[in-house]
Design a protein around this motif. Structure first.
Motif: not given
Length: 246
Positions: A3, A6, A10, A59, A95-98
């Motif tokens: 976490r 991540l 972000r 990734d 999609e995770s960064l939409r």
């Protein structure tokens, strides 16, 4: 990925959204390229200037921002003026960064134009105030949106601190001074940088440019930036292209 990692990724990417605000030049710019010996001949008519930014993710995937502008050169007393308006914005992201992608689609882009060039076609420094209007708007936009991303308190602090730093230093993502009259070929630069969490790293920059078939006007220019923290290695690629609107 943990976490913590991540959240850090972000937060850094979020700060990057503010950093892609199109600042053309600032008092922090390096010295202009050596005189090329002949005046710049501004083209007539309308052109489409596109800036594409690709940023690698942890990734192996990437997020891609594209902004296109309708631009036109005009003569001024001591050089040239470039007027423009936004034509199109697109963002390709996992999609995770939409949420981040949607932020960039909606990011304000006012205050960029007009740009001014000297008699040889090199970008002149922008207003030397602490932050140009476009930078202030982008920083404020990021700070207002960051709570919607669900970051940890630590990552949220990082992101807002990055936005504030960008506002204080508008030259953070300056455009190449010789963008519209680049030196064809490839050149390199390497420098040390400070990173979030009191880390240090290196940045390697490669700029590759080509001119139009006739003359020395920008055809395309690609700037590749590799950031190495010792723990990770990230690449961002900026590409500018200029084509006739017809």
């Amino acid at each position: 990925m943990t976490r913590r990692h991540l959240d850090t990724s972000r937060a850094i990417l979020l700060a990057g959204i503010a950093a892609v605000v199109p600042v053309a030049a600032s008092r922090a710019d390096p010295p202009q390229p050596a005189a090329v010996g002949s005046p710049f001949i501004a083209p007539e008519g309308e052109f489409v200037l596109t800036r594409e930014l690709r940023k690698s993710l942890h990734d192996g995937k990437e997020i891609v921002f594209r902004r296109s502008y309708a631009v036109r050169f005009s003569r001024e007393a001591s050089g040239f003026r470039l007027d423009g308006e936004l034509l199109d914005v697109s963002v390709d992201a996992p999609e995770s960064l939409r949420a981040l992608a949607e932020m960039e689609r909606r990011r304000p882009d006012t205050g960029m134009f007009p740009l001014r060039l000297d008699a040889q076609g090199f970008l002149l420094p922008s207003d030397p105030r602490p932050a140009a209007p476009a930078v202030r708007k982008a920083a404020a936009f990021v700070q207002s949106e960051v709570r919607e991303l669900g970051l940890s308190p630590s990552a949220e602090r990082q992101a807002t601190a990055f936005a504030a730093a960008i506002e204080r230093n508008p030259g953070y993502t300056r455009w190449p001074v010789d963008l519209f009259r680049p030196r064809a070929g490839t050149r390199h630069e390497e420098r040390a940088i400070n990173l979030p969490g009191n880390m240090r790293g290196t940045v390697t920059i490669e700029i590759s440019a080509r001119t139009q078939e006739h003359g020395d006007l920008l055809g395309s220019l690609t700037r590749t930036v590799v950031t190495d923290t010792g723990e990770s290695r990230r690449t961002s690629i900026e590409k500018w292209t200029l084509v006739g609107a017809g």
